[in-house]
Design a protein around this motif. Structure first.
Motif, PDB file in Angstrom:
ATOM      1  N   ASP A  49      42.975  32.811  42.570  1.00  0.00           N
ATOM      2  CA  ASP A  49      42.895  34.147  42.932  1.00  0.00           C
ATOM      3  C   ASP A  49      41.242  34.473  43.141  1.00  0.00           C
ATOM      4  OD1 ASP A  49      42.098  34.365  40.205  1.00  0.00           O
ATOM      5  OD2 ASP A  49      43.768  35.413  39.405  1.00  0.00           O
ATOM      6  N   GLU A  50      41.024  35.783  43.303  1.00  0.00           N
ATOM      7  CA  GLU A  50      39.535  36.202  43.253  1.00  0.00           C
ATOM      8  C   GLU A  50      38.721  36.040  41.848  1.00  0.00           C
ATOM      9  OE1 GLU A  50      37.682  37.355  46.008  1.00  0.00           O
ATOM     10  OE2 GLU A  50      39.249  36.513  47.361  1.00  0.00           O
ATOM     11  N   ALA A  51      39.390  36.175  40.972  1.00  0.00           N
ATOM     12  CA  ALA A  51      38.741  35.926  39.683  1.00  0.00           C
ATOM     13  C   ALA A  51      38.173  34.555  39.338  1.00  0.00           C
ATOM     14  CB  ALA A  51      39.585  36.751  38.549  1.00  0.00           C
ATOM     15  N   ALA A  52      39.018  33.570  40.080  1.00  0.00           N
ATOM     16  CA  ALA A  52      38.572  32.291  39.815  1.00  0.00           C
ATOM     17  C   ALA A  52      37.312  31.774  40.537  1.00  0.00           C
ATOM     18  CB  ALA A  52      40.003  31.333  40.009  1.00  0.00           C
ATOM     19  N   SER A 137      44.496  29.066  33.674  1.00  0.00           N
ATOM     20  CA  SER A 137      44.505  30.460  33.452  1.00  0.00           C
ATOM     21  C   SER A 137      45.864  31.100  33.631  1.00  0.00           C
ATOM     22  CB  SER A 137      43.254  31.242  34.331  1.00  0.00           C
ATOM     23  OG  SER A 137      43.460  30.743  35.726  1.00  0.00           O
ATOM     24  N   THR A 177      38.732  31.659  34.997  1.00  0.00           N
ATOM     25  CA  THR A 177      38.077  32.903  34.444  1.00  0.00           C
ATOM     26  C   THR A 177      37.148  33.198  33.460  1.00  0.00           C
ATOM     27  OG1 THR A 177      39.740  33.534  32.835  1.00  0.00           O
ATOM     28  CG2 THR A 177      40.274  34.288  35.352  1.00  0.00           C
TER      29      THR A 177
END
Length: 196
Positions: A49-52, A137, A177
């Motif tokens: 995802d974007e957080a990664a 995560s 993250t």
């Protein structure tokens, strides 16, 4: 006195050794390598995802130098292992390191994850390097504060570690993250020491 000083300088310079493969020197030399080093990431049956994404950039800088770039390829879907080589076609041929990205939530299987890694390895032109990065995560979030969560994480890591060892591929575990860069550098030490 000049001859004595020259002799002492030669003697001391022979005794002064340092390993240019150490992370500090790798990062320092990364900017002088004729352009930014590139980390190619090929996910399998998992889309970070974007957080990664900031975590992947931090991993690239820790492994390849402060100017390192990341090329994130589209995920190879479960069952399409034979086409994993296509993930390398048209992608960056100058990638210094290719990481197969997995989720710790998956259980490693020889007929799927193993086939994916073998296809990736056969598709890389020497002296390209391949390693496995397992993101924990999502699995951590799923386990939450359940009783025995740490034991389940350890068991899953052991399964992945053994699986990658049987294939001769270095593996590192990361929470993308909040990546522990020192641990990743240590886990990929053998891969990074291989000639590029």
């Amino acid at each position: 006195l000049a001859a004595l000083a020259a002799w002492q300088a030669r003697r001391r310079s022979r005794g002064f050794k340092f390993d240019l493969g150490e992370p500090y020197f790798r990062r320092l030399a990364g900017g002088f390598a004729g352009g930014a080093a590139r980390l190619r990431v090929v996910p399998y049956s998992y889309t970070p995802d974007e957080a990664a994404l900031p975590g992947l950039r931090a991993v690239a800088r820790a492994l390849l130098g402060d100017d390192a770039d990341v090329t994130l390829r589209p995920a190879v879907v479960f069952g399409a292992e034979a086409r994993a080589g296509e993930a390398l076609l048209g992608s960056d041929p100058q990638a210094s390191l290719t990481l197969a990205l997995f989720s710790l939530a998956a259980t490693p299987e020889t007929e799927n994850h193993g086939a994916f890694l073998k296809t990736l390895r056969s598709g890389l032109a020497p002296p390209a390097r391949l390693a496995a990065l397992i993101d924990e995560s999502a699995y951590r979030r799923r386990l939450g504060e359940q009783g025995g969560a740490d034991q389940r994480l350890a068991e899953r890591r052991d399964a992945w570690r053994y699986f990658c060892q049987t294939l001769g591929i270095d593996a590192a575990f990361v929470d993308l993250t909040a990546p522990d860069l020192a641990t990743i550098e240590r886990d990929f030490e053998r891969t990074l020491a291989a000639p590029a």
